[in-house]
Design an enzyme around this catalytic site. Sequence first.
Site, PDB file in Angstrom:
ATOM      1  N   ALA A  66       0.732  -1.131  -0.049  1.00 46.89           N
ATOM      2  CA  ALA A  66       0.217  -0.092   0.121  1.00 46.89           C
ATOM      3  C   ALA A  66       0.861   0.928  -0.060  1.00 46.89           C
ATOM      4  CB  ALA A  66      -0.716  -0.132   1.169  1.00 46.89           C
ATOM      5  N   GLY A 111       0.492  -4.802   0.945  1.00 49.57           N
ATOM      6  CA  GLY A 111      -0.378  -5.115  -0.098  1.00 49.57           C
ATOM      7  C   GLY A 111      -0.257  -5.595  -1.181  1.00 49.57           C
ATOM      8  N   GLU A 114      -0.691  -9.127  -0.380  1.00 45.28           N
ATOM      9  CA  GLU A 114      -1.906  -9.491   0.058  1.00 45.28           C
ATOM     10  C   GLU A 114      -2.929  -9.536  -1.442  1.00 45.28           C
ATOM     11  OE1 GLU A 114      -1.906  -6.025   2.845  1.00 45.28           O
ATOM     12  OE2 GLU A 114      -3.278  -7.329   3.973  1.00 45.28           O
ATOM     13  N   GLU A 134       4.929  -5.043   7.242  1.00 50.03           N
ATOM     14  CA  GLU A 134       4.059  -4.020   7.990  1.00 50.03           C
ATOM     15  C   GLU A 134       4.659  -3.780   9.416  1.00 50.03           C
ATOM     16  OE1 GLU A 134       2.858  -6.244   6.237  1.00 50.03           O
ATOM     17  OE2 GLU A 134       1.048  -5.282   4.908  1.00 50.03           O
TER      18      GLU A 134
HETATM   19  N1  COA Z   1       4.515   3.153  -0.837  1.00 48.31           N
HETATM   20  C1  COA Z   1       4.914   4.184  -1.431  1.00 48.31           C
HETATM   21  N2  COA Z   1       6.127   4.293  -2.216  1.00 48.31           N
HETATM   22  C2  COA Z   1       6.727   3.395  -2.292  1.00 48.31           C
HETATM   23  C3  COA Z   1       6.510   1.859  -1.619  1.00 48.31           C
HETATM   24  C4  COA Z   1       5.268   2.070  -0.810  1.00 48.31           C
HETATM   25  N3  COA Z   1       4.827   0.912  -0.437  1.00 48.31           N
HETATM   26  N4  COA Z   1       7.526   1.001  -2.145  1.00 48.31           N
HETATM   27  C5  COA Z   1       8.197   1.930  -2.632  1.00 48.31           C
HETATM   28  N5  COA Z   1       7.914   2.991  -2.750  1.00 48.31           N
HETATM   29  C6  COA Z   1       8.696   4.090  -3.842  1.00 48.31           C
HETATM   30  C7  COA Z   1       9.662   4.809  -2.931  1.00 48.31           C
HETATM   31  O1  COA Z   1       9.566   5.414  -1.989  1.00 48.31           O
HETATM   32  C8  COA Z   1      10.621   5.403  -4.089  1.00 48.31           C
HETATM   33  O2  COA Z   1      10.083   6.487  -4.459  1.00 48.31           O
HETATM   34  P1  COA Z   1      11.000   7.792  -4.788  1.00 48.31           P
HETATM   35  O3  COA Z   1      11.914   7.616  -6.124  1.00 48.31           O
HETATM   36  O4  COA Z   1      10.144   8.929  -5.205  1.00 48.31           O
HETATM   37  O5  COA Z   1      11.776   7.931  -3.659  1.00 48.31           O
HETATM   38  C9  COA Z   1      10.264   4.133  -5.378  1.00 48.31           C
HETATM   39  O6  COA Z   1       9.205   3.741  -4.642  1.00 48.31           O
HETATM   40  C10 COA Z   1      11.236   3.272  -5.461  1.00 48.31           C
HETATM   41  O7  COA Z   1      11.676   2.405  -4.092  1.00 48.31           O
HETATM   42  P2  COA Z   1      13.087   2.255  -3.610  1.00 48.31           P
HETATM   43  O8  COA Z   1      12.909   2.351  -2.207  1.00 48.31           O
HETATM   44  O9  COA Z   1      14.025   3.404  -3.909  1.00 48.31           O
HETATM   45  O10 COA Z   1      13.489   1.145  -4.408  1.00 48.31           O
HETATM   46  P3  COA Z   1      14.617  -0.008  -3.575  1.00 48.31           P
HETATM   47  O11 COA Z   1      14.947  -0.985  -4.872  1.00 48.31           O
HETATM   48  O12 COA Z   1      15.907   0.731  -2.790  1.00 48.31           O
HETATM   49  O13 COA Z   1      13.917  -0.643  -2.301  1.00 48.31           O
HETATM   50  C11 COA Z   1      12.201  -1.918  -1.712  1.00 48.31           C
HETATM   51  C12 COA Z   1      12.786  -1.669  -2.787  1.00 48.31           C
HETATM   52  C13 COA Z   1      10.714  -2.554  -2.134  1.00 48.31           C
HETATM   53  C14 COA Z   1      12.866  -2.817  -0.645  1.00 48.31           C
HETATM   54  C15 COA Z   1      11.446  -0.666  -0.968  1.00 48.31           C
HETATM   55  O14 COA Z   1      11.156   0.108  -1.676  1.00 48.31           O
HETATM   56  C16 COA Z   1      10.565  -0.997   0.311  1.00 48.31           C
HETATM   57  O15 COA Z   1      11.043  -1.322   1.578  1.00 48.31           O
HETATM   58  N6  COA Z   1       9.391  -0.537   0.066  1.00 48.31           N
HETATM   59  C17 COA Z   1       8.125  -0.575   0.964  1.00 48.31           C
HETATM   60  C18 COA Z   1       7.923  -2.091   1.312  1.00 48.31           C
HETATM   61  C19 COA Z   1       6.701  -1.938   2.419  1.00 48.31           C
HETATM   62  O16 COA Z   1       6.935  -1.725   3.607  1.00 48.31           O
HETATM   63  N7  COA Z   1       5.360  -2.386   2.052  1.00 48.31           N
HETATM   64  C20 COA Z   1       4.334  -2.398   2.882  1.00 48.31           C
HETATM   65  C21 COA Z   1       3.731  -1.068   2.873  1.00 48.31           C
HETATM   66  S1  COA Z   1       2.291  -1.268   4.345  1.00 48.31           S
END
Ligand code: COA
Length: 260
Positions: A66, A111, A114, A134
């Site tokens: 999400a 999400g 999910e 989460e």
């Molecule tokens: N919500 C909003 N934005 C998200 C996102 C999310 N769940 N997951 C990734 N993004 C965005 C990042 O903020 C980034 O945006 P920006 O370029 O404007 O800064 C872009 O997507 C790329 O993500 P980034 O983190 O730079 O990629 P990465 O390869 O370094 O890491 C992940 C990849 C998936 C490990 C990391 O993005 C992450 O941990 N995401 C969140 C996962 C999460 O906690 N999901 C549950 C949400 S309730």
Amino acid sequence: MNYTNLLLKKDPPLLTITLNRPDKLNALNRRTLEELDSAFSEIEKDEQIRGILLTGSGEKAFAAGADIAEIQALDLTSGEAFARFGQQVFARIENCTKPVIALVNGFALGGGCELAMACHLRLASENAKFGQPEVNLGLIPGYGGTQRMARLIGKGRALELLLTGNMIDAQRAYEMGLVNQVISAETLVAAGQKILNTILKKAPLAASYVLETVNRGLNVSLEDGIRLEADYFGKSCASNDMKEGTSAFLEKRKPEFKGK
Ligand code: COA
């Protein structure tokens, strides 16, 4: 509806839906959920479409969760409403009368995981990564993850993923029963199409009854589920396709199902 966060590619009898916010790793913001809701509502009415593939754009993600930027502003009341809306959309996908296959081509986190679990089958590319992170954010899953994951892979394994927030690779997800197959990214779409085409050769009513009895049966006692099965077994016996399927077998020919 005008779709901005989804790409819909209609190639009857199949429809491919692609989550399309690759710069945000296809994070599921409110608009994306509204579009998914609308797309699956339209699918039910579209007689040309009989099977659905759901995937993410770009090479990195199916969906990274999400949208955390939207979550940050939530409080007690708006948080509950946020979860209820997503749950309603995912229930629409799970209860789709046509088979839905998730093609997981990268991160399926929060999400995203999910969403994949709300689909009927899951195929993962070798680089796919799954998890419910989460707890790292002070949250729990809100789109059905605590419930669907325990039902899909069992309580112990679900608690391991939900409590640690650890990411697992595609092979581990396969071993846990979270995904049906692991294949190379290049063959993911073809493999999904192949499974759907196999299902579409079967009696359509029988296939939709399988989806309905399995989905509804998991929410009731074994006794009620067994009764439900007998109801639907009866319904399938009353179909023209059952007469056709059994006649074709006895006459040693291929059946021609009409979905009636
Ligand atoms: N919500 C909003 N934005 C998200 C996102 C999310 N769940 N997951 C990734 N993004 C965005 C990042 O903020 C980034 O945006 P920006 O370029 O404007 O800064 C872009 O997507 C790329 O993500 P980034 O983190 O730079 O990629 P990465 O390869 O370094 O890491 C992940 C990849 C998936 C490990 C990391 O993005 C992450 O941990 N995401 C969140 C996962 C999460 O906690 N999901 C549950 C949400 S309730």
